[in-house]
Motif scaffolding. Structure first.
Motif, PDB file in Angstrom:
ATOM      1  N   ASP A   1      -5.111  -3.830  -0.300  1.00  0.00           N
ATOM      2  CA  ASP A   1      -4.342  -2.734  -0.912  1.00  0.00           C
ATOM      3  C   ASP A   1      -3.842  -1.805   0.195  1.00  0.00           C
ATOM      4  OD1 ASP A   1      -4.865  -3.461  -3.691  1.00  0.00           O
ATOM      5  OD2 ASP A   1      -6.930  -2.799  -3.307  1.00  0.00           O
ATOM      6  N   ILE A   2      -2.847  -1.012  -0.139  1.00  0.00           N
ATOM      7  CA  ILE A   2      -2.378   0.029   0.769  1.00  0.00           C
ATOM      8  C   ILE A   2      -3.041   1.340   0.352  1.00  0.00           C
ATOM      9  CG2 ILE A   2      -0.402   1.289   1.669  1.00  0.00           C
ATOM     10  CD1 ILE A   2      -0.437  -1.627   2.479  1.00  0.00           C
ATOM     11  N   VAL A   3      -3.866   1.873   1.235  1.00  0.00           N
ATOM     12  CA  VAL A   3      -4.594   3.113   0.968  1.00  0.00           C
ATOM     13  C   VAL A   3      -4.225   4.126   2.049  1.00  0.00           C
ATOM     14  CG1 VAL A   3      -6.854   4.181   0.685  1.00  0.00           C
ATOM     15  CG2 VAL A   3      -6.493   1.815  -0.065  1.00  0.00           C
ATOM     16  N   ASP A   4      -3.646   5.218   1.623  1.00  0.00           N
ATOM     17  CA  ASP A   4      -3.190   6.250   2.574  1.00  0.00           C
ATOM     18  C   ASP A   4      -2.292   5.641   3.647  1.00  0.00           C
ATOM     19  OD1 ASP A   4      -4.651   8.209   1.241  1.00  0.00           O
ATOM     20  OD2 ASP A   4      -6.457   7.813   2.443  1.00  0.00           O
ATOM     21  N   GLY A   5      -1.452   4.716   3.199  1.00  0.00           N
ATOM     22  CA  GLY A   5      -0.480   4.115   4.104  1.00  0.00           C
ATOM     23  C   GLY A   5      -1.023   3.006   4.989  1.00  0.00           C
ATOM     24  N   GLU A   6      -2.280   2.637   4.804  1.00  0.00           N
ATOM     25  CA  GLU A   6      -2.868   1.600   5.652  1.00  0.00           C
ATOM     26  C   GLU A   6      -3.404   0.451   4.800  1.00  0.00           C
ATOM     27  OE1 GLU A   6      -5.818   3.257   8.175  1.00  0.00           O
ATOM     28  OE2 GLU A   6      -4.426   4.568   9.244  1.00  0.00           O
ATOM     29  N   ARG A   7      -3.378  -0.752   5.384  1.00  0.00           N
ATOM     30  CA  ARG A   7      -3.922  -1.920   4.697  1.00  0.00           C
ATOM     31  C   ARG A   7      -5.452  -1.878   4.702  1.00  0.00           C
ATOM     32  NH1 ARG A   7       0.550  -4.155   7.426  1.00  0.00           N
ATOM     33  NH2 ARG A   7      -0.706  -4.455   9.304  1.00  0.00           N
ATOM     34  N   VAL A   8      -6.031  -2.144   3.537  1.00  0.00           N
ATOM     35  CA  VAL A   8      -7.490  -2.171   3.386  1.00  0.00           C
ATOM     36  C   VAL A   8      -7.854  -3.403   2.571  1.00  0.00           C
ATOM     37  CG1 VAL A   8      -9.530  -0.989   2.495  1.00  0.00           C
ATOM     38  CG2 VAL A   8      -7.628   0.349   3.471  1.00  0.00           C
ATOM     39  N   MET A   9      -8.722  -4.250   3.112  1.00  0.00           N
ATOM     40  CA  MET A   9      -9.138  -5.441   2.383  1.00  0.00           C
ATOM     41  C   MET A   9      -9.903  -5.038   1.131  1.00  0.00           C
ATOM     42  SD  MET A   9      -7.968  -8.089   3.994  1.00  0.00           S
ATOM     43  CE  MET A   9      -8.817  -9.384   3.093  1.00  0.00           C
ATOM     44  N   GLN A  10      -9.664  -5.754   0.045  1.00  0.00           N
ATOM     45  CA  GLN A  10     -10.414  -5.502  -1.180  1.00  0.00           C
ATOM     46  C   GLN A  10     -11.881  -5.897  -0.976  1.00  0.00           C
ATOM     47  OE1 GLN A  10      -8.493  -7.334  -4.546  1.00  0.00           O
ATOM     48  NE2 GLN A  10      -6.659  -6.035  -4.371  1.00  0.00           N
ATOM     49  N   GLU A  11     -12.776  -5.219  -1.651  1.00  0.00           N
ATOM     50  CA  GLU A  11     -14.202  -5.408  -1.435  1.00  0.00           C
ATOM     51  C   GLU A  11     -14.641  -6.849  -1.692  1.00  0.00           C
ATOM     52  OE1 GLU A  11     -16.470  -3.453  -0.085  1.00  0.00           O
ATOM     53  OE2 GLU A  11     -14.832  -2.057   0.298  1.00  0.00           O
ATOM     54  N   ASP A  12     -14.107  -7.462  -2.731  1.00  0.00           N
ATOM     55  CA  ASP A  12     -14.475  -8.842  -3.042  1.00  0.00           C
ATOM     56  C   ASP A  12     -14.068  -9.782  -1.918  1.00  0.00           C
ATOM     57  OD1 ASP A  12     -15.441 -10.973  -4.874  1.00  0.00           O
ATOM     58  OD2 ASP A  12     -13.330 -11.572  -4.852  1.00  0.00           O
ATOM     59  N   ASP A  13     -12.888  -9.539  -1.358  1.00  0.00           N
ATOM     60  CA  ASP A  13     -12.427 -10.387  -0.252  1.00  0.00           C
ATOM     61  C   ASP A  13     -13.271 -10.169   0.992  1.00  0.00           C
ATOM     62  OD1 ASP A  13      -9.448 -11.732  -0.764  1.00  0.00           O
ATOM     63  OD2 ASP A  13      -9.918 -10.073  -2.096  1.00  0.00           O
ATOM     64  N   LYS A  14     -13.635  -8.919   1.270  1.00  0.00           N
ATOM     65  CA  LYS A  14     -14.499  -8.641   2.419  1.00  0.00           C
ATOM     66  C   LYS A  14     -15.835  -9.362   2.279  1.00  0.00           C
ATOM     67  CE  LYS A  14     -14.869  -4.434   3.937  1.00  0.00           C
ATOM     68  NZ  LYS A  14     -15.018  -2.961   3.953  1.00  0.00           N
ATOM     69  N   GLU A  15     -16.382  -9.329   1.073  1.00  0.00           N
ATOM     70  CA  GLU A  15     -17.664  -9.981   0.821  1.00  0.00           C
ATOM     71  C   GLU A  15     -17.553 -11.497   0.998  1.00  0.00           C
ATOM     72  OE1 GLU A  15     -21.628 -10.652  -0.257  1.00  0.00           O
ATOM     73  OE2 GLU A  15     -20.608  -8.792   0.316  1.00  0.00           O
ATOM     74  N   ARG A  16     -16.492 -12.077   0.423  1.00  0.00           N
ATOM     75  CA  ARG A  16     -16.326 -13.534   0.509  1.00  0.00           C
ATOM     76  C   ARG A  16     -16.043 -13.986   1.940  1.00  0.00           C
ATOM     77  NH1 ARG A  16     -12.429 -16.363  -3.496  1.00  0.00           N
ATOM     78  NH2 ARG A  16     -13.525 -18.144  -2.566  1.00  0.00           N
ATOM     79  N   MET A  17     -15.346 -13.179   2.706  1.00  0.00           N
ATOM     80  CA  MET A  17     -15.088 -13.516   4.111  1.00  0.00           C
ATOM     81  C   MET A  17     -16.390 -13.747   4.871  1.00  0.00           C
ATOM     82  SD  MET A  17     -12.040 -11.058   5.496  1.00  0.00           S
ATOM     83  CE  MET A  17     -10.312 -11.415   5.233  1.00  0.00           C
ATOM     84  N   ASN A  18     -17.401 -12.959   4.544  1.00  0.00           N
ATOM     85  CA  ASN A  18     -18.668 -13.014   5.269  1.00  0.00           C
ATOM     86  C   ASN A  18     -19.646 -14.048   4.717  1.00  0.00           C
ATOM     87  OD1 ASN A  18     -17.981 -10.961   7.054  1.00  0.00           O
ATOM     88  ND2 ASN A  18     -18.685  -9.355   5.686  1.00  0.00           N
ATOM     89  N   THR A  19     -19.497 -14.404   3.453  1.00  0.00           N
ATOM     90  CA  THR A  19     -20.534 -15.234   2.831  1.00  0.00           C
ATOM     91  C   THR A  19     -20.043 -16.554   2.255  1.00  0.00           C
ATOM     92  OG1 THR A  19     -20.253 -14.101   0.700  1.00  0.00           O
ATOM     93  CG2 THR A  19     -21.873 -13.184   2.223  1.00  0.00           C
ATOM     94  N   ASP A  20     -18.745 -16.703   2.038  1.00  0.00           N
ATOM     95  CA  ASP A  20     -18.217 -17.897   1.371  1.00  0.00           C
ATOM     96  C   ASP A  20     -17.441 -18.751   2.368  1.00  0.00           C
ATOM     97  OD1 ASP A  20     -17.068 -19.811  -0.201  1.00  0.00           O
ATOM     98  OD2 ASP A  20     -16.213 -18.442  -1.677  1.00  0.00           O
ATOM     99  N   SER A  21     -17.975 -19.909   2.702  1.00  0.00           N
ATOM    100  CA  SER A  21     -17.335 -20.778   3.695  1.00  0.00           C
ATOM    101  C   SER A  21     -16.018 -21.357   3.197  1.00  0.00           C
ATOM    102  CB  SER A  21     -18.280 -21.913   4.089  1.00  0.00           C
ATOM    103  OG  SER A  21     -18.629 -22.695   2.965  1.00  0.00           O
ATOM    104  N   ASP A  22     -15.780 -21.321   1.892  1.00  0.00           N
ATOM    105  CA  ASP A  22     -14.540 -21.860   1.325  1.00  0.00           C
ATOM    106  C   ASP A  22     -13.475 -20.786   1.086  1.00  0.00           C
ATOM    107  OD1 ASP A  22     -15.486 -24.499   1.197  1.00  0.00           O
ATOM    108  OD2 ASP A  22     -16.499 -24.105  -0.708  1.00  0.00           O
ATOM    109  N   TYR A  23     -13.786 -19.537   1.434  1.00  0.00           N
ATOM    110  CA  TYR A  23     -12.860 -18.437   1.129  1.00  0.00           C
ATOM    111  C   TYR A  23     -11.471 -18.669   1.723  1.00  0.00           C
ATOM    112  CZ  TYR A  23     -10.546 -13.923   1.519  1.00  0.00           C
ATOM    113  OH  TYR A  23      -9.615 -12.921   1.470  1.00  0.00           O
ATOM    114  N   SER A  24     -11.417 -18.941   3.024  1.00  0.00           N
ATOM    115  CA  SER A  24     -10.124 -19.082   3.685  1.00  0.00           C
ATOM    116  C   SER A  24      -9.357 -20.289   3.167  1.00  0.00           C
ATOM    117  CB  SER A  24     -10.331 -19.203   5.204  1.00  0.00           C
ATOM    118  OG  SER A  24      -9.103 -19.246   5.875  1.00  0.00           O
TER     119      SER A  24
END
Length: 562
Positions: A392-415
């Motif tokens: 999402d764009i928050v205060d003009g900056e890109r911020v990864m959604q929480e679910d995506d941040k979590e899956r990036m770290n724990t789900d090997s199939d995310y990408s």
């Protein structure tokens, strides 16, 4: 095979359709004006154009995830992706022998064979005429894409990031976080200290989760021998990452790295810990899947590996509640006077990249696609994903959604499932140190994001050592300097040259003989090593040293760094 069968089937259907049209049409009434230019018809079609793409580092995957669909929407291009099944290293030679090339080819070190065979085209004119995004991305580093002093043409668009930042260490011995916690957070910078730590912990916990504890595991049964065995020896000896070579960055002098004394001492250490029962007895026989399974069980105390090679095990440990059994990279060297090169800046190394085949019927469209992949729009898409879905764009900056941040770290199939991060490599990329036109990071992997994404046990251990990030353990990038010659493993070595032939023989020999020396009796180690050196000398390894030295000097001349 499926791709070839599909092409054959389409060809037969086309022929049947063509014959039917000839039989049913009156030539005098046929309007061929719209078919005079196949490219015009192709561009006017609402259907996307499919380009075939061979990726030497690829895997089985369809180009249909959300990011891929967005790429097709923006470019009108779909990719039909092929890869070397079972790690087959004969894929490129087979292409050359058959003359059957895909539209796009990422051949890694075999690009020289394709150039010699005339299998890929020169890109210089296309870059000049149509490559605005590529020229902006490479800037004054464009010359680093050139093939050689004798043939300064550009055949590939490099896979490495142009602007790279060192926020994560590479190329280290790694130890479980729980070992550090249980032993009171010891300082571990030597092989002796490392061995003492895994020995003590293994004695404390001979079993983990009902299985025998393993002191250290390697993966030496396939090409990853180079990563977990050969490369670790030179890296811990303080030798920068030049593949099989030790190179003086000032003079260009190259030495086949297994001739270096400190490299030998690392293997002597492995031989010693094998004799003491600390080395996984399947280190040179188990498969990659078995290796990852062992790491995921939590019973392997240490490894000699790079993060990208065991990321699936790391995510499995975290998702199964064993974050304390994930690994910390240690600044261990063979000798105290060795300087660890984990944070070395090699500059943009050019070298390996994606080429366009000489037989492609869509060369301009293929180039336009690669140029678009170098655009700011594409770089944001492949790194961050889709706005509103992945960030999402928050205060003009890109911020990864929480679910995506979590899956990036724990789900090997995310990408693989979302496409986020999947199409960064091996395509042209700005690099993790680049910023967009608004000054925002082009990737979500900033240093602060890395620190924020550490799990609680990592943060706890880092705090005990008075650090925020693992890089704080290592000599800083600024002290190591920027390489004048890049990374030698990226060089295009002419197929059939003395250098290529001798190095291949030497690589085959050292992998076999070093493995035998590690697994042999300690009293036989020196004799085994000396016999290997004699064999290297007999195959004229000195000539390979001389030719690699000249190759390095040529690269430095081409780049203007000599």
């Amino acid at each position: 095979m499926k791709r070839k069968l599909s092409i054959l089937l389409l060809f037969l259907l086309f022929m049947v359709a063509a014959l039917s049209l000839v039989a049913c049409s009156d030539n005098s009434d046929t309007d061929t004006s719209s078919n005079d230019d196949g490219a015009t018809e192709e561009n006017n079609s609402d259907e996307p154009l499919t380009l075939t793409f061979f990726n030497a580092d690829g895997e089985e995957k369809s180009f249909d995830d959300p990011v891929a669909q967005k790429i097709t929407e923006q470019t009108g291009i779909k990719l039909e992706m092929d890869y070397p099944v079972g790690g087959n290293d004969e894929a490129i030679p087979l292409m050359i022998a058959s003359g059957d090339y895909p539209d796009l080819i990422f051949a890694k070190g075999d690009i020289g064979k394709l150039i010699e065979a005339g299998g890929v085209i020169k890109l210089d004119d296309l870059i000049e005429e149509k490559g605005d995004n590529l020229k902006a991305m490479y800037g004054d580093q464009l010359d680093r894409l050139r093939n050689s002093v004798d043939d300064p043409s550009i055949y590939t668009l490099g896979t490495n990031g142009v602007k790279k930042a060192k926020w994560e260490p590479c190329c280290s011995l790694q130890i479980q976080l729980d070992v550090l916690r249980e032993l009171g957070y010891p300082q571990i910078t030597t092989l002796e200290e490392f061995e003492a730590a895994i020995t003590e912990y293994k004695e404390m916990y001979p079993e983990i989760n009902g299985q025998e504890t393993i002191g250290i595991s390697l993966l030496g049964s396939d090409w990853r021998w180079l990563i977990t065995v050969g490369d670790k020896a030179s890296q811990l000896a303080g030798i920068p990452g030049d593949g099989q070579w030790s190179i003086n960055d000032e003079t260009g002098e190259a030495i086949y790295k297994f001739l270096e004394p400190d490299v030998k001492e690392y293997f002597r250490w492995l031989n010693g810990i094998n004799d003491k029962g600390l080395l996984d007895q399947e280190s040179f026989t188990h498969t990659y899947d078995t290796y990852i399974s062992k790491l995921s069980s939590g019973r392997v105390l240490s490894i000699a590996d790079d993060d990208w090679n065991f990321v699936d095990a790391d995510k499995a440990l975290q998702s199964n509640g064993m974050e304390h059994r994930t690994y910390a990279p240690l600044p261990v060297t063979v000798k105290p006077e060795n300087t660890h090169q984990a944070l070395k800046d090699y500059g943009f190394s050019g070298g390996w990249g994606i080429a366009i085949s000489s037989t492609s019927e869509h060369q301009e469209r293929a180039f336009e696609f690669l140029d678009w992949m170098a655009s700011e729009e594409a770089q944001v898409l492949v790194n961050w994903g889709i706005e509103g879905e992945n960030y999402d764009i928050v205060d003009g900056e890109r911020v990864m959604q929480e679910d995506d941040k979590e899956r990036m770290n724990t789900d090997s199939d995310y990408s693989k499932e979302t496409g986020v991060g999947y199409y960064v490599y091996p395509f042209p990329q700005w690099g993790n140190g680049a910023v967009d036109s608004n000054g925002q990071p082009i990737t979500p992997n900033t240093e602060q994001a890395i620190i924020d994404n550490f799990h609680e046990t990592e943060k706890e251990v880092l705090a005990e050592y008075g650090m925020e990030n693992w890089i704080d353990w290592y000599p800083p990038t600024e002290e190591l300097g920027i390489s004048n010659h890049g990374e030698a493993f990226n060089y295009t070595i002419e197929a059939g040259s003395d250098l290529q032939i001798i190095q291949q023989k030497a690589d085959d020999l050292t992998e076999q003989r070093i493995t035998q020396a590690i697994l042999g009796a300690p009293e036989d180690f020196d004799a085994s090593w000396d016999a290997m050196i004699e064999e290297l000398e007999a195959m004229d390894i000195e000539k390979a040293n001389e030719e690699m030295t000249q190759k390095t000097l040529d690269v430095m001349e081409l780049w203007g760094t000599k």
